[in-house]
Design a protein around this motif. Structure first.
Motif, PDB file in Angstrom:
ATOM      1  N   TYR A  59      -7.766 -11.540   6.327  1.00  0.00           N
ATOM      2  CA  TYR A  59      -6.629 -11.791   5.479  1.00  0.00           C
ATOM      3  C   TYR A  59      -5.320 -12.119   6.149  1.00  0.00           C
ATOM      4  CZ  TYR A  59      -9.841 -10.445   1.730  1.00  0.00           C
ATOM      5  OH  TYR A  59     -10.673 -10.519   0.736  1.00  0.00           O
ATOM      6  N   ARG A  94     -10.028  -5.430  -3.199  1.00  0.00           N
ATOM      7  CA  ARG A  94     -10.221  -6.771  -2.565  1.00  0.00           C
ATOM      8  C   ARG A  94     -10.514  -7.984  -3.591  1.00  0.00           C
ATOM      9  NH1 ARG A  94     -14.457  -8.208   2.286  1.00  0.00           N
ATOM     10  NH2 ARG A  94     -13.775 -10.239   2.774  1.00  0.00           N
ATOM     11  N   LEU A 138      -9.033  -6.566   6.774  1.00  0.00           N
ATOM     12  CA  LEU A 138      -7.460  -7.155   6.462  1.00  0.00           C
ATOM     13  C   LEU A 138      -7.226  -7.875   7.796  1.00  0.00           C
ATOM     14  CD1 LEU A 138      -5.644  -4.341   4.674  1.00  0.00           C
ATOM     15  CD2 LEU A 138      -6.074  -6.782   3.818  1.00  0.00           C
ATOM     16  N   TYR A 152      -9.777   4.726   2.379  1.00  0.00           N
ATOM     17  CA  TYR A 152      -9.446   3.513   2.321  1.00  0.00           C
ATOM     18  C   TYR A 152      -9.149   2.869   3.548  1.00  0.00           C
ATOM     19  CZ  TYR A 152      -6.528  -0.511   1.656  1.00  0.00           C
ATOM     20  OH  TYR A 152      -5.786  -1.810   1.572  1.00  0.00           O
ATOM     21  N   ASN A 153      -8.305   3.703   4.422  1.00  0.00           N
ATOM     22  CA  ASN A 153      -8.252   2.874   5.848  1.00  0.00           C
ATOM     23  C   ASN A 153      -9.186   2.461   6.735  1.00  0.00           C
ATOM     24  OD1 ASN A 153      -7.379   3.971   9.045  1.00  0.00           O
ATOM     25  ND2 ASN A 153      -5.823   2.654   8.104  1.00  0.00           N
ATOM     26  N   GLN A 211     -12.161   1.587   5.205  1.00  0.00           N
ATOM     27  CA  GLN A 211     -12.771   0.454   4.638  1.00  0.00           C
ATOM     28  C   GLN A 211     -12.047  -0.829   4.853  1.00  0.00           C
ATOM     29  OE1 GLN A 211     -12.395   1.889   0.702  1.00  0.00           O
ATOM     30  NE2 GLN A 211     -13.760   3.783   0.909  1.00  0.00           N
ATOM     31  N   SER A 212     -10.630  -0.618   5.096  1.00  0.00           N
ATOM     32  CA  SER A 212      -9.887  -2.228   4.915  1.00  0.00           C
ATOM     33  C   SER A 212      -9.508  -2.317   6.056  1.00  0.00           C
ATOM     34  CB  SER A 212      -8.993  -1.797   3.721  1.00  0.00           C
ATOM     35  OG  SER A 212      -7.914  -0.916   4.448  1.00  0.00           O
ATOM     36  N   GLU A 213      -9.159  -1.740   6.938  1.00  0.00           N
ATOM     37  CA  GLU A 213      -8.114  -1.842   8.175  1.00  0.00           C
ATOM     38  C   GLU A 213      -8.794  -3.297   8.897  1.00  0.00           C
ATOM     39  OE1 GLU A 213      -6.700  -1.895  12.274  1.00  0.00           O
ATOM     40  OE2 GLU A 213      -8.660  -1.337  11.706  1.00  0.00           O
ATOM     41  N   ASP A 220      -9.566   1.959  -4.021  1.00  0.00           N
ATOM     42  CA  ASP A 220     -10.485   1.849  -2.584  1.00  0.00           C
ATOM     43  C   ASP A 220     -10.688   0.285  -2.593  1.00  0.00           C
ATOM     44  OD1 ASP A 220     -12.165   0.797  -4.615  1.00  0.00           O
ATOM     45  OD2 ASP A 220     -13.351   2.579  -4.658  1.00  0.00           O
ATOM     46  N   TRP A 221     -11.127   0.002  -1.239  1.00  0.00           N
ATOM     47  CA  TRP A 221     -11.047  -1.508  -0.943  1.00  0.00           C
ATOM     48  C   TRP A 221     -11.914  -2.283  -1.966  1.00  0.00           C
ATOM     49  CZ3 TRP A 221      -8.600  -5.064   1.123  1.00  0.00           C
ATOM     50  CH2 TRP A 221      -9.266  -6.450   1.661  1.00  0.00           C
ATOM     51  N   GLU A 254       0.767  -1.227   0.027  1.00  0.00           N
ATOM     52  CA  GLU A 254      -0.039  -0.075  -0.040  1.00  0.00           C
ATOM     53  C   GLU A 254       0.937   1.230  -0.078  1.00  0.00           C
ATOM     54  OE1 GLU A 254      -2.743   2.504   3.160  1.00  0.00           O
ATOM     55  OE2 GLU A 254      -2.284   0.436   3.557  1.00  0.00           O
TER      56      GLU A 254
END
Length: 227
Positions: free
Chosen positions: A76, A219, A72, A64-65, A67-69, A214-215, A52
Motif C-alpha cells: 500500500y 482491508r 501495508l 493488528y500490528n 496482521q497489517s504491518e 482488525d486487518w 490508526e
C-alpha cells in the motif's frame, strides 16, 4: 523567448517530479509529525490517509500490528497513493510512558519503535498484574519524569528500547519531556472527542470506521477507498 519558456517549463516539471519522489528506501521511510499529534508514515500528499488510533496496552492493537504491518509496507505505501497516520491514546500512566518512548527522538524512528513495543507487549504486560503496591504507587505519582522512569524500569521497557539502539540517558530525557507529554495528551483527547471509544480504531478520509478492529475487516474498506 520560446527557448526561455521551454527551459522554464522543464525546470518546473523537474521541481514537481522531485517534490513527488519518495525518499531513499521508498515511501515507507517517510515519517513526519502531523499538526494533530500523530506520526504520518508514507506520502504526505497521498490521496488516501488511513488513521490508526492505538495504545500500547491494547492486545488487539498488538494483533493488528502483526496482521497489517508487512502488508501495508509492501502493498500500500510504496505507490504513494496511501499513507498511514498513527495517533496514540494515552489515558493511563502506562499508555503515556510507552507513547513517550515510542515518540523518542527523530520521528523517522517511530515506526520501528511502535513495532517493537507492540511485538514485545505480551512480555512486558505480563509484569503488570504482579506489580507490588509500592510499584503501582510509583506509577501514579504526579512527577512526570519519576513516574515514567518507574514504569520503564518495572516493566523492562528500557530493555525494549535499548534493543532499538537508545541509551538510558536519552530515554530518560524523553520520559521527562513535558512538551511531548502535552502533545500526546492533546492528540488523545482529540481522538476521544472525535468518537474513538476503543482501540484499535480507524478512520479513512476523516470518517471514523465502525466495527473495525482488525486487518481483515479494514482491508476491504481501504481497498474501496483506493478505487
Amino acid at each position: 523567448m520560446k527557448q526561455a519558456l521551454r527551459t522554464g517549463a522543464m525546470a518546473l516539471t523537474a521541481l514537481l517530479l522531485t517534490a513527488a519522489a519518495p525518499p531513499p528506501g521508498g515511501w515507507y521511510r517517510a515519517v513526519s509529525l502531523t499538526p494533530e499529534g500523530g506520526h504520518l508514515i508514507g506520502n504526505p500528499d497521498a490521496s488516501v490517509r488511513l488513521i490508526e488510533y492505538a495504545n500500547y496496552t491494547c492486545r488487539d492493537c498488538a494483533a493488528y500490528n502483526v496482521q497489517s504491518e508487512g502488508v501495508l509496507g509492501l502493498a500500500y505505501l510504496p505507490s504513494g497513493r496511501a499513507a498511514v497516520e498513527v495517533r496514540l491514546l494515552t489515558e493511563t500512566p502506562i499508555d503515556l510512558a510507552t507513547a513517550m518512548l515510542a515518540s523518542c527522538g527523530d520521528p523517522a524512528r517511530f515506526p520501528l519503535n511502535h513495532n517493537a513495543l507492540l511485538r514485545s507487549q505480551a512480555r512486558w504486560m505480563e509484569l503488570v498484574p504482579h506489580a507490588t503496591a509500592a510499584q503501582r504507587q510509583r506509577w501514579n505519582q504526579p512527577d512526570l519524569a519519576a513516574r515514567g522512569r518507574a514504569i520503564a524500569a518495572d516493566l523492562k521497557l528500557y530493555d525494549v528500547m535499548m534493543s532499538r539502539g537508545y541509551d538510558r540517558q536519552t530515554l530518560d530525557r524523553c520520559l521527562a519531556d513535558s512538551v511531548l507529554a502535552a502533545r500526546l495528551k492533546a492528540a488523545s483527547s482529540a481522538a476521544i472527542a472525535a468518537g474513538v471509544r476503543r482501540t484499535p480504531g480507524f478512520s479513512i478520509g476523516g470518517k471514523l470506521l465502525r466495527n473495525t478492529r482488525d486487518w481483515a475487516t479494514l482491508r476491504p474498506q481501504l481497498d474501496e477507498s483506493l478505487n
